[in-house]
Each structure stands twice: as structure tokens, then as C-alpha cells.
Design a protein around this motif. Structure first.
Motif, PDB file in Angstrom:
ATOM      1  N   ASN A  48      25.743   6.865  94.315  1.00  0.00           N
ATOM      2  CA  ASN A  48      25.040   6.045  93.331  1.00  0.00           C
ATOM      3  C   ASN A  48      24.894   6.833  92.031  1.00  0.00           C
ATOM      4  O   ASN A  48      25.033   8.058  92.007  1.00  0.00           O
ATOM      5  CB  ASN A  48      23.665   5.638  93.865  1.00  0.00           C
ATOM      6  N   ASP A  49      24.553   6.145  90.947  1.00  0.00           N
ATOM      7  CA  ASP A  49      24.429   6.821  89.656  1.00  0.00           C
ATOM      8  C   ASP A  49      23.286   7.833  89.632  1.00  0.00           C
ATOM      9  O   ASP A  49      23.264   8.727  88.777  1.00  0.00           O
ATOM     10  CB  ASP A  49      24.251   5.799  88.529  1.00  0.00           C
ATOM     11  N   ASP A  50      22.311   7.703  90.559  1.00  0.00           N
ATOM     12  CA  ASP A  50      21.254   8.714  90.665  1.00  0.00           C
ATOM     13  C   ASP A  50      21.638   9.802  91.668  1.00  0.00           C
ATOM     14  O   ASP A  50      20.815  10.635  92.044  1.00  0.00           O
ATOM     15  CB  ASP A  50      19.913   8.076  91.036  1.00  0.00           C
ATOM     16  N   TYR A  51      22.885   9.762  92.117  1.00  0.00           N
ATOM     17  CA  TYR A  51      23.492  10.755  93.010  1.00  0.00           C
ATOM     18  C   TYR A  51      22.959  10.707  94.437  1.00  0.00           C
ATOM     19  O   TYR A  51      23.136  11.650  95.206  1.00  0.00           O
ATOM     20  CB  TYR A  51      23.359  12.167  92.434  1.00  0.00           C
ATOM     21  N   THR A  52      22.336   9.614  94.809  1.00  0.00           N
ATOM     22  CA  THR A  52      22.007   9.385  96.213  1.00  0.00           C
ATOM     23  C   THR A  52      23.192   8.694  96.884  1.00  0.00           C
ATOM     24  O   THR A  52      23.955   7.982  96.228  1.00  0.00           O
ATOM     25  CB  THR A  52      20.749   8.508  96.361  1.00  0.00           C
ATOM     26  N   PRO A  53      23.395   8.894  98.185  1.00  0.00           N
ATOM     27  CA  PRO A  53      24.528   8.250  98.862  1.00  0.00           C
ATOM     28  C   PRO A  53      24.242   6.766  99.122  1.00  0.00           C
ATOM     29  O   PRO A  53      23.124   6.397  99.475  1.00  0.00           O
ATOM     30  CB  PRO A  53      24.633   9.015 100.189  1.00  0.00           C
ATOM     31  N   ASN A  54      25.260   5.933  98.950  1.00  0.00           N
ATOM     32  CA  ASN A  54      25.190   4.537  99.363  1.00  0.00           C
ATOM     33  C   ASN A  54      25.890   4.447 100.714  1.00  0.00           C
ATOM     34  O   ASN A  54      27.121   4.416 100.787  1.00  0.00           O
ATOM     35  CB  ASN A  54      25.876   3.636  98.333  1.00  0.00           C
ATOM     36  N   TRP A  55      25.109   4.427 101.777  1.00  0.00           N
ATOM     37  CA  TRP A  55      25.693   4.537 103.111  1.00  0.00           C
ATOM     38  C   TRP A  55      26.486   3.300 103.505  1.00  0.00           C
ATOM     39  O   TRP A  55      27.396   3.388 104.337  1.00  0.00           O
ATOM     40  CB  TRP A  55      24.603   4.872 104.131  1.00  0.00           C
ATOM     41  N   ASN A  56      26.169   2.167 102.910  1.00  0.00           N
ATOM     42  CA  ASN A  56      26.981   0.967 103.178  1.00  0.00           C
ATOM     43  C   ASN A  56      28.376   1.130 102.593  1.00  0.00           C
ATOM     44  O   ASN A  56      29.379   0.807 103.239  1.00  0.00           O
ATOM     45  CB  ASN A  56      26.304  -0.274 102.584  1.00  0.00           C
ATOM     46  N   THR A  57      28.455   1.639 101.361  1.00  0.00           N
ATOM     47  CA  THR A  57      29.752   1.869 100.726  1.00  0.00           C
ATOM     48  C   THR A  57      30.549   2.927 101.484  1.00  0.00           C
ATOM     49  O   THR A  57      31.767   2.802 101.670  1.00  0.00           O
ATOM     50  CB  THR A  57      29.560   2.310  99.264  1.00  0.00           C
ATOM     51  N   ILE A  58      29.851   3.973 101.908  1.00  0.00           N
ATOM     52  CA  ILE A  58      30.515   5.037 102.669  1.00  0.00           C
ATOM     53  C   ILE A  58      31.052   4.488 103.988  1.00  0.00           C
ATOM     54  O   ILE A  58      32.198   4.763 104.377  1.00  0.00           O
ATOM     55  CB  ILE A  58      29.548   6.216 102.900  1.00  0.00           C
ATOM     56  N   ALA A  59      30.229   3.686 104.663  1.00  0.00           N
ATOM     57  CA  ALA A  59      30.660   3.099 105.942  1.00  0.00           C
ATOM     58  C   ALA A  59      31.882   2.206 105.750  1.00  0.00           C
ATOM     59  O   ALA A  59      32.801   2.199 106.588  1.00  0.00           O
ATOM     60  CB  ALA A  59      29.514   2.314 106.570  1.00  0.00           C
ATOM     61  N   LYS A  80      29.155   5.733 115.459  1.00  0.00           N
ATOM     62  CA  LYS A  80      30.059   4.584 115.553  1.00  0.00           C
ATOM     63  C   LYS A  80      31.527   5.020 115.504  1.00  0.00           C
ATOM     64  O   LYS A  80      32.414   4.235 115.840  1.00  0.00           O
ATOM     65  CB  LYS A  80      29.788   3.612 114.404  1.00  0.00           C
ATOM     66  N   HIS A  81      31.752   6.254 115.045  1.00  0.00           N
ATOM     67  CA  HIS A  81      33.117   6.779 114.914  1.00  0.00           C
ATOM     68  C   HIS A  81      33.177   8.133 115.616  1.00  0.00           C
ATOM     69  O   HIS A  81      33.200   9.188 114.974  1.00  0.00           O
ATOM     70  CB  HIS A  81      33.497   6.910 113.441  1.00  0.00           C
ATOM     71  N   PRO A  82      33.215   8.121 116.935  1.00  0.00           N
ATOM     72  CA  PRO A  82      33.061   9.361 117.713  1.00  0.00           C
ATOM     73  C   PRO A  82      34.163  10.395 117.525  1.00  0.00           C
ATOM     74  O   PRO A  82      33.980  11.561 117.878  1.00  0.00           O
ATOM     75  CB  PRO A  82      33.014   8.866 119.167  1.00  0.00           C
ATOM     76  N   ASP A  83      35.301   9.994 116.957  1.00  0.00           N
ATOM     77  CA  ASP A  83      36.401  10.949 116.781  1.00  0.00           C
ATOM     78  C   ASP A  83      36.444  11.561 115.386  1.00  0.00           C
ATOM     79  O   ASP A  83      37.321  12.386 115.096  1.00  0.00           O
ATOM     80  CB  ASP A  83      37.742  10.263 117.065  1.00  0.00           C
ATOM     81  N   VAL A  84      35.508  11.187 114.513  1.00  0.00           N
ATOM     82  CA  VAL A  84      35.506  11.692 113.143  1.00  0.00           C
ATOM     83  C   VAL A  84      34.745  13.016 113.079  1.00  0.00           C
ATOM     84  O   VAL A  84      33.642  13.147 113.623  1.00  0.00           O
ATOM     85  CB  VAL A  84      34.879  10.670 112.180  1.00  0.00           C
ATOM     86  N   LEU A  85      35.330  13.999 112.408  1.00  0.00           N
ATOM     87  CA  LEU A  85      34.713  15.309 112.237  1.00  0.00           C
ATOM     88  C   LEU A  85      33.890  15.349 110.958  1.00  0.00           C
ATOM     89  O   LEU A  85      34.087  14.537 110.045  1.00  0.00           O
ATOM     90  CB  LEU A  85      35.782  16.402 112.185  1.00  0.00           C
TER      91      LEU A  85
END
Length: 375
Positions: free
Chosen positions: A137-148, A185-190
Motif C-alpha cells: 500500500n502507499d503507506d507501505y503496509t502489506p495488502n494481504w488480499n493483493t498478495i494472496a 493454504k500453500h504448503p509447498d511455498v517457501l
């Protein structure tokens, strides 16, 4: 034909070169200009005359590996096995490069959160994998929906940087919970967690991945003695990972550098008996607060700084120039070098923000602030 056709000279090199050419105060690159702790330099002086100049074991000097395990235990209450879960590296950049080269396969995706430090993308591309850049986000917080939404069946890894360079933000408890839920939700992701500024946090400590039991079996955590002990030129970092991942990382490490500078490893091993890492944050908080106080009457708007030794400021009240041009003019007309934040984005997103490094002696900060307050 270039393997990295879009990679050009680093913005840090460009700005530091311009600073030297124009005799400007260099607040661009992130390195301290004050003396190293005399206790550490005295250790090095003594060691120079001893028999410490040959190869150490590939994973690192054994007493240093043990000290790192003790440091992680005292800092985060995590027990790690020195022989199988720690690797001393030639700086954090090599740790990251080696990890990515070892663990990525062609056509796999790696999620990077922008603005992001510039050492992540190149080894991904060299591994023939694909960087997926997702803006905070523009305040540098993560948007977890966008990341997901950026995750797919091709996603192999996500990289986080906490405390965050260039923004100085740290992830909160909710962020870590969201990250854990996403990875569940993504058990194989490192997870690659770049925590090189872990001992430079202010009003609240950062939450290390070392403390998250849900993440430990798939997380590679990167640290830096260079950052923590003001010896960036030594290029001594380390990473911690579960044994099954570390085995693969060591395979690459042994052919990349084999082993790291012996005298520096031994010096840091001895220094860890003397230094209190908990004092590092208070040292830099005084630097941060002093620099911010010097700039309070300037036309720059100070952004929050929760960790690292970087202060982001907005120049929107001063100029409509893009941030690269503004930084160049800052050097040529006012004699101060900074880093434009747009260069940390894949798409060059320009929010009229620049980054200063305040890991400097007070005289340097005072002179730089004087010039900045004249703008």
C-alpha cells in the motif's frame, strides 16, 4: 547475449558516484561513517598476528556457529543446531543469492513486495524463475488480499524484508498472522525472510520469523553482522534454515565462495562475548531522533521510521519533479545525496519520496540538514 538484459548500474552506485563528483554529503548508500567499536578493532589487531589466516570449515568457523545459535536463542528463544541449520556467508546479499540459486527451478514464481531491495530479482532471473512484483500500500503496509491473489500453482517462494529497506516499516502481529494463514493454504511455498536490520528497531521490536513456529520448517532467515556491528565492508552475514533446505543451500555455497573470510569470522566470534546487541537499537534511535529534529523546520515531510537506519521523506511540497531528477538536483545544487524510492519498484512508481541514511556522525547529519533546510 545478456542473461540480465534489463539490469543496469545500481542506483546506489550512480548516486554515490555523483556525490563524489560534486563533493556532496552522501546520505544515499547505507553505510556508517563513524568509527567501529574499539573493542572489535583491538580484537582484529591481535588476531592479525595469530594463525587465523587459512580456510575455515565451509559452513563457518565452528565457535562462531555456536555463538550465532546462542544469539538466536537469547534474542528469539529459538533453539537451532549450529552444525546443520546455520551458514556463515559473505554478506547477506550472498546469502540471498545462494538461497535463491539453490532452491528455485525454471519457471517457478517468487513473490517480491515492492518497494524492494535490488538484490532479490537478479538471482531469480538467473535461476530462470520469474519474479512476481506486488506493491505494498502507499503507506507501505502489506495488502494481504493483493498478495494472496498473486499466488498460483507456480509460486515457489515469497520474500519479505523486515525491518524494511527502503521504507523503515516493520510488520505487525496481524501481518505475521496473515502471512501464516496464506502459507498454510500453500504448503509447498517457501519463505525467505530478510532481517538484516533486526537489531535496529525503535518504539517496538520487529517480530522475527524465528519466533513463528508455524513458519520454521519452511523459512530461510537472513541476518547481517555488517549491519548490526557497523562493519558493512567486512561482508559477513549468516542464514538460518531447516536442515533439508540448508543441505541444498550449502551445495551452492561451497562452489560460490566455499568459506568466508577467516579473520573476520573469528573476530566477530570473540566480539559476541563482549557486545550487547540490545544496545544497537537505542544507539540508532538517538541518531534517528536527532536527524528528524534537525529536519523538522525543513519543507520535507518526514515519514514514519520504525526500524533500519533510513529516513524516508516526501518532497511533494518542494517540487513536482520525478524523484530521480530531484535526487540528481539535490546533489548538484544542494550538495546532499539521497536515493529515489521509485527505483525500488518494478513499475517505477513515483510517490515523490526519497530515502536518507542517518547512520552518520552528528557533524555530517548537521551539515546535511543545514543544506536541506535551505531548500
Amino acid at each position: 547475449m545478456s542473461k540480465l538484459p534489463n539490469v543496469t548500474t545500481s542506483i546506489f552506485t550512480v548516486m554515490s558516484k555523483m556525490a563524489a563528483e560534486h563533493n556532496a554529503i552522501n546520505l544515499s548508500q547505507g553505510f556508517p561513517n563513524f568509527p567501529v567499536d574499539e573493542r572489535l578493532t583491538e580484537i582484529v589487531s591481535r588476531l592479525a598476528l595469530e594463525d587465523v589466516h587459512q580456510y575455515t570449515p565451509m559452513s563457518g568457523y565452528p565457535p562462531l556457529l555456536a555463538k550465532i545459535a546462542t544469539l538466536v536463542k537469547s534474542s528469539y528463544n529459538r533453539t537451532i543446531i549450529p552444525e546443520t541449520e546455520i551458514l556463515v556467508t559473505a554478506g547477506a546479499t550472498q546469502a540471498i543469492f545462494t538461497t535463491l540459486l539453490a532452491l528455485l527451478k525454471p519457471n517457478e514464481d517468487v513473490i517480491i513486495l515492492d518497494p524492494s531491495y535490488d538484490c532479490y530479482e537478479a538471482p531469480i532471473l538467473l535461476s530462470q524463475a520469474k519474479p512476481i512484483r506486488v506493491s505494498l500500500n502507499d503507506d507501505y503496509t502489506p495488502n494481504w488480499n493483493t498478495i494472496a491473489d498473486a499466488f498460483s500453482e507456480k509460486t515457489k517462494m515469497i520474500i519479505i524484508n523486515n525491518p524494511h529497506n527502503p521504507t523503515g516499516k516493520i510488520l505487525n502481529e496481524s501481518d505475521l498472522e496473515n502471512l501464516e494463514a496464506l502459507l498454510e493454504k500453500h504448503p509447498d511455498v517457501l519463505l525467505l525472510s530478510d532481517e538484516v536490520y533486526e537489531y535496529i528497531t525503535f518504539e517496538q521490536k520487529h517480530i522475527s520469523t524465528h519466533t513463528r513456529t508455524k513458519l520454521l520448517d519452511r523459512c530461510i532467515t537472513v541476518s547481517s553482522f555488517g549491519k548490526s556491528f557497523h562493519v558493512t565492508g567486512w561482508k559477513i552475514g549468516y542464514l538460518v534454515a531447516p536442515e533439508y533446505l540448508m543441505k541444498e543451500i550449502k551445495k551452492v555455497h561451497q562452489f560460490l565462495v566455499f568459506s568466508v573470510n577467516s579473520i573476520c569470522q573469528i573476530a566477530i566470534s570473540k566480539y559476541l562475548d563482549l557486545v550487547d546487541v540490545n544496545e544497537i537499537s537505542s544507539f540508532y534511535q538517538k541518531k534517528r531522533d536527532y536527524f528528524r529534529s534537525l529536519l523538522k523546520n525543513s519543507r520535507f515531510q518526514l515519514m514514519p521510521c520504525e526500524g533500519t537506519y533510513f529516513q524516508v521523506v516526501s518532497y511533494a511540497n518542494i517540487s513536482n519533479e520525478n524523484d530521480v531528477d530531484f535526487c540528481k538536483r539535490l546533489i548538484t545544487e544542494f550538495g546532499v545525496a539521497a536515493i529515489p524510492i521509485s527505483t525500488f519498484y518494478a513499475d517505477g512508481k513515483d510517490l515523490k519520496l526519497i530515502r536518507f541514511c542517518f547512520a552518520k556522525d552528528n557533524q555530517t547529519l548537521e551539515e546535511a540538514a543545514k543544506r536541506l533546510c535551505e531548500i
